[in-house]
Design a protein around this motif. Structure first.
Motif, PDB file in Angstrom:
ATOM      1  N   TYR A   1      11.924  21.361 -39.334  1.00  0.00           N
ATOM      2  CA  TYR A   1      12.892  22.794 -37.808  1.00  0.00           C
ATOM      3  C   TYR A   1      13.478  23.412 -39.078  1.00  0.00           C
ATOM      4  O   TYR A   1      13.640  25.089 -39.168  1.00  0.00           O
ATOM      5  CB  TYR A   1      12.627  22.473 -37.140  1.00  0.00           C
ATOM      6  CG  TYR A   1      14.042  23.779 -36.241  1.00  0.00           C
ATOM      7  CD1 TYR A   1      13.027  24.155 -35.031  1.00  0.00           C
ATOM      8  CD2 TYR A   1      15.308  23.368 -36.266  1.00  0.00           C
ATOM      9  CE1 TYR A   1      14.128  24.842 -34.266  1.00  0.00           C
ATOM     10  CE2 TYR A   1      16.213  24.637 -35.194  1.00  0.00           C
ATOM     11  CZ  TYR A   1      15.729  24.854 -34.646  1.00  0.00           C
ATOM     12  OH  TYR A   1      16.095  25.826 -33.794  1.00  0.00           O
TER      13      TYR A   1
ATOM     14  N   PHE B   1      25.090  32.921 -28.205  1.00  0.00           N
ATOM     15  CA  PHE B   1      24.366  32.760 -28.169  1.00  0.00           C
ATOM     16  C   PHE B   1      23.241  31.440 -27.357  1.00  0.00           C
ATOM     17  O   PHE B   1      22.584  31.294 -28.073  1.00  0.00           O
ATOM     18  CB  PHE B   1      24.747  31.827 -29.464  1.00  0.00           C
ATOM     19  CG  PHE B   1      25.741  32.948 -30.612  1.00  0.00           C
ATOM     20  CD1 PHE B   1      24.973  34.399 -30.896  1.00  0.00           C
ATOM     21  CD2 PHE B   1      26.988  32.798 -30.678  1.00  0.00           C
ATOM     22  CE1 PHE B   1      25.891  35.338 -31.661  1.00  0.00           C
ATOM     23  CE2 PHE B   1      28.026  33.518 -31.230  1.00  0.00           C
ATOM     24  CZ  PHE B   1      27.563  34.849 -31.577  1.00  0.00           C
TER      25      PHE B   1
ATOM     26  N   PHE C   1      21.115  25.720 -42.743  1.00  0.00           N
ATOM     27  CA  PHE C   1      20.542  24.832 -42.923  1.00  0.00           C
ATOM     28  C   PHE C   1      20.258  23.604 -43.669  1.00  0.00           C
ATOM     29  O   PHE C   1      19.656  22.481 -42.990  1.00  0.00           O
ATOM     30  CB  PHE C   1      19.383  24.461 -41.681  1.00  0.00           C
ATOM     31  CG  PHE C   1      20.114  26.235 -40.656  1.00  0.00           C
ATOM     32  CD1 PHE C   1      20.784  26.059 -39.433  1.00  0.00           C
ATOM     33  CD2 PHE C   1      19.514  27.103 -41.390  1.00  0.00           C
ATOM     34  CE1 PHE C   1      21.338  27.722 -38.766  1.00  0.00           C
ATOM     35  CE2 PHE C   1      19.759  28.602 -40.036  1.00  0.00           C
ATOM     36  CZ  PHE C   1      20.394  28.419 -39.653  1.00  0.00           C
TER      37      PHE C   1
ATOM     38  N   PRO D   1      29.921  29.920 -35.519  1.00  0.00           N
ATOM     39  CA  PRO D   1      30.162  28.883 -34.966  1.00  0.00           C
ATOM     40  C   PRO D   1      29.743  28.172 -33.784  1.00  0.00           C
ATOM     41  O   PRO D   1      28.566  28.010 -34.084  1.00  0.00           O
ATOM     42  CB  PRO D   1      31.296  29.808 -33.686  1.00  0.00           C
ATOM     43  CG  PRO D   1      29.972  31.150 -33.651  1.00  0.00           C
ATOM     44  CD  PRO D   1      29.594  31.026 -34.934  1.00  0.00           C
TER      45      PRO D   1
ATOM     46  N   ASN E   1      28.523  26.992 -30.667  1.00  0.00           N
ATOM     47  CA  ASN E   1      27.882  27.463 -29.552  1.00  0.00           C
ATOM     48  C   ASN E   1      26.218  28.115 -29.936  1.00  0.00           C
ATOM     49  O   ASN E   1      25.708  27.878 -29.944  1.00  0.00           O
ATOM     50  CB  ASN E   1      27.816  28.310 -28.613  1.00  0.00           C
ATOM     51  CG  ASN E   1      28.749  29.241 -29.198  1.00  0.00           C
ATOM     52  OD1 ASN E   1      29.256  29.925 -30.783  1.00  0.00           O
ATOM     53  ND2 ASN E   1      29.510  30.466 -28.279  1.00  0.00           N
ATOM     54  N   MET E   2      26.366  28.420 -31.353  1.00  0.00           N
ATOM     55  CA  MET E   2      25.442  28.738 -32.397  1.00  0.00           C
ATOM     56  C   MET E   2      24.399  27.538 -32.322  1.00  0.00           C
ATOM     57  O   MET E   2      23.023  28.372 -32.887  1.00  0.00           O
ATOM     58  CB  MET E   2      25.570  29.514 -33.241  1.00  0.00           C
ATOM     59  CG  MET E   2      25.611  31.052 -33.226  1.00  0.00           C
ATOM     60  SD  MET E   2      26.209  31.984 -34.806  1.00  0.00           S
ATOM     61  CE  MET E   2      24.355  32.713 -34.286  1.00  0.00           C
TER      62      MET E   2
ATOM     63  N   SER F   1      24.760  24.580 -30.391  1.00  0.00           N
ATOM     64  CA  SER F   1      23.759  23.702 -29.288  1.00  0.00           C
ATOM     65  C   SER F   1      22.330  23.595 -29.108  1.00  0.00           C
ATOM     66  O   SER F   1      21.978  24.565 -30.039  1.00  0.00           O
ATOM     67  CB  SER F   1      24.364  25.125 -28.247  1.00  0.00           C
ATOM     68  OG  SER F   1      24.032  24.866 -27.558  1.00  0.00           O
TER      69      SER F   1
ATOM     70  N   THR G   1      21.442  24.571 -26.799  1.00  0.00           N
ATOM     71  CA  THR G   1      20.105  25.929 -26.551  1.00  0.00           C
ATOM     72  C   THR G   1      20.739  27.209 -27.219  1.00  0.00           C
ATOM     73  O   THR G   1      20.337  28.556 -27.077  1.00  0.00           O
ATOM     74  CB  THR G   1      20.328  25.936 -24.965  1.00  0.00           C
ATOM     75  OG1 THR G   1      22.345  26.270 -24.423  1.00  0.00           O
ATOM     76  CG2 THR G   1      19.744  25.033 -24.338  1.00  0.00           C
ATOM     77  N   GLY G   2      20.829  26.541 -28.025  1.00  0.00           N
ATOM     78  CA  GLY G   2      21.847  28.143 -28.950  1.00  0.00           C
ATOM     79  C   GLY G   2      20.727  28.774 -30.045  1.00  0.00           C
ATOM     80  O   GLY G   2      19.776  27.581 -30.217  1.00  0.00           O
ATOM     81  N   MET G   3      21.426  29.141 -30.805  1.00  0.00           N
ATOM     82  CA  MET G   3      20.696  30.094 -31.275  1.00  0.00           C
ATOM     83  C   MET G   3      20.003  30.009 -33.326  1.00  0.00           C
ATOM     84  O   MET G   3      18.836  29.648 -33.185  1.00  0.00           O
ATOM     85  CB  MET G   3      20.927  31.465 -31.491  1.00  0.00           C
ATOM     86  CG  MET G   3      20.383  32.441 -32.685  1.00  0.00           C
ATOM     87  SD  MET G   3      21.220  34.530 -32.990  1.00  0.00           S
ATOM     88  CE  MET G   3      21.848  34.998 -31.451  1.00  0.00           C
ATOM     89  N   ASN G   4      20.786  29.307 -32.942  1.00  0.00           N
ATOM     90  CA  ASN G   4      20.324  28.062 -34.473  1.00  0.00           C
ATOM     91  C   ASN G   4      19.257  26.778 -34.479  1.00  0.00           C
ATOM     92  O   ASN G   4      19.445  26.510 -35.191  1.00  0.00           O
ATOM     93  CB  ASN G   4      22.137  28.092 -35.659  1.00  0.00           C
ATOM     94  CG  ASN G   4      21.884  29.688 -35.771  1.00  0.00           C
ATOM     95  OD1 ASN G   4      21.360  29.957 -35.983  1.00  0.00           O
ATOM     96  ND2 ASN G   4      23.680  29.341 -36.653  1.00  0.00           N
ATOM     97  N   GLY G   5      19.571  26.691 -32.982  1.00  0.00           N
ATOM     98  CA  GLY G   5      18.898  24.979 -32.941  1.00  0.00           C
ATOM     99  C   GLY G   5      20.201  24.281 -32.733  1.00  0.00           C
ATOM    100  O   GLY G   5      21.295  23.990 -33.536  1.00  0.00           O
TER     101      GLY G   5
ATOM    102  N   ALA H   1      35.863  30.629 -42.265  1.00  0.00           N
ATOM    103  CA  ALA H   1      35.965  32.014 -42.523  1.00  0.00           C
ATOM    104  C   ALA H   1      35.886  33.224 -41.052  1.00  0.00           C
ATOM    105  O   ALA H   1      36.870  33.633 -41.896  1.00  0.00           O
ATOM    106  CB  ALA H   1      34.733  31.954 -43.340  1.00  0.00           C
TER     107      ALA H   1
END
Lengths: 242, 242
Positions: free
Chosen positions: A173, A236, B109, B155, B157-158, B160, B162-166, B197
């Protein structure tokens, strides 16, 4: 062969040994894809002695010599033509390519360092994401497809959801979603040759036959279904309606 | 301070900039851990210009010059004292260490290539797994603990589920389970400074305060619960009774 299906295909290859199964997969891909009318080029990272480490030497001049942040320097150098030549050459190959195959042995449940360095350095801010682009389905390499072609040390059952090494989908992933889809490429399912060092010569031949079939059907193989940016809300999170 | 709790701690550090937040985390760790009576050494990979690429040059002589397989050469070279000196030095640090902290920015990642190269080259067959050892809870570095200390671009929450980045747990799994636990180390939960940053100076200070608290409680922080080899059956599947 329909002329309209001909693609430009880049194989990014990371194995040191010409007699290895990774090399056999790479050679099979070159032969099968050329026979199907595609144009193929190979970036043989060990042969090229491709620099793995992302550092100051990747830039002819620094935008901010007092505070070095690699991604910011990438963007500045990309905009001003100050990227190291080996990076620019690989980016030119990506511009040319319709399809990118990554051929590597799974090392420590990820790509070998030389291939991670290729990602770190070539998937440059401003080129592959950011700048005038965003990321995921709005990344800099939108319109291209990618596929992982890899070998493992262990057999497939070690990589099942209840297997000792963990689910292969979970292991890949970060690469498939986090590296390839992040820059906008559609990712088709990986081709995995399980434990080629420990199977029979007949099984290795069978892997190459299966891989040949996959290579002959690249265009019609369905990509992995990753959500587009539009599927996420302002925080997000995936929208429930998606 | 109780003498009995003093540990030998190795920090493997992968950032190029002395003014970076990664550097601040590394410096905080050195100060806090020394004040608590621990011995601390740092492998500053960029400063050392640590070689990232695993190749023939890592061995004084090859066991099989006709067919190069890195993991086999590692085992032979380890047994016969033919590993490159930079690898032997890092292995000596690991022998000495009770606890290993990996300090790095999350790039694509995963770990930066220079740190992946440290894993590829130092976690050598025969030393870190294989040979007289097995792997996971019977790996070569059993008895040690490890922790990831990292920064992200986005951040929390990205990252989580269900977040955009997994899910960050899914993203770190190949590192925590596949690299650190594979060689036998117990892995305590990561310390993550989200998007340093892009947050306020006060938030950055708060991160360092939180990190200080974590560093002061390393010994009592519960390790991630990964199953031991004994929890798997003959086909490498998790037994239902576990």
């Amino acid at each position: 062969m329909k002329e309209s299906l001909a693609m430009n295909i880049l194989i990014v290859y990371a194995h040191q040994e010409a007699k290895s199964f990774n090399s056999a997969m790479k050679d099979t891909a070159c032969a099968v894809l050329a026979a199907a009318g595609h144009q193929v080029i190979v970036s043989d990272l060990y042969e090229m002695q491709f620099k793995a480490t992302a550092d100051r030497n990747d830039f002819a001049r620094l935008g901010n010599p007092d505070y070095f942040k690699y991604q910011i320097e990438q963007n500045i150098a990309y905009d001003h033509g100050m990227l190291a030549e080996d990076i620019r050459i690989e980016q030119e190959k990506l511009r040319w390519a319709d399809f990118v195959i990554f051929q590597f042995p799974l090392w420590w449940f990820s790509v070998p360092a030389i291939l991670k360095g290729w990602i770190d350095r070539v998937f440059c801010t401003g080129f592959a994401y950011g700048g005038t682009h965003k990321f995921y389905n709005q990344g800099g390499l939108v319109g291209r497809k990618a596929m992982l072609a890899l070998t493992t040390g262990g057999p497939d059952n070690m990589y099942s959801p209840t297997g000792m090494n963990g689910d292969i989908e979970k292991i890949l992933y970060p690469i498939q979603h986090g590296m390839l889809y992040f820059v906008g490429m559609q990712v088709i399912p990986p081709f995995i040759a399980w434990s080629p060092a420990r199977v029979s010569p007949e099984q290795r031949e069978h892997y190459l036959l299966q891989y040949t079939q996959r290579l002959q059907t690249l265009e019609t193989t369905q990509a992995l279904a990753y959500p587009p940016l539009e599927a996420y809300d302002d925080t997000f999170q995936l929208k429930e309606t998606h």
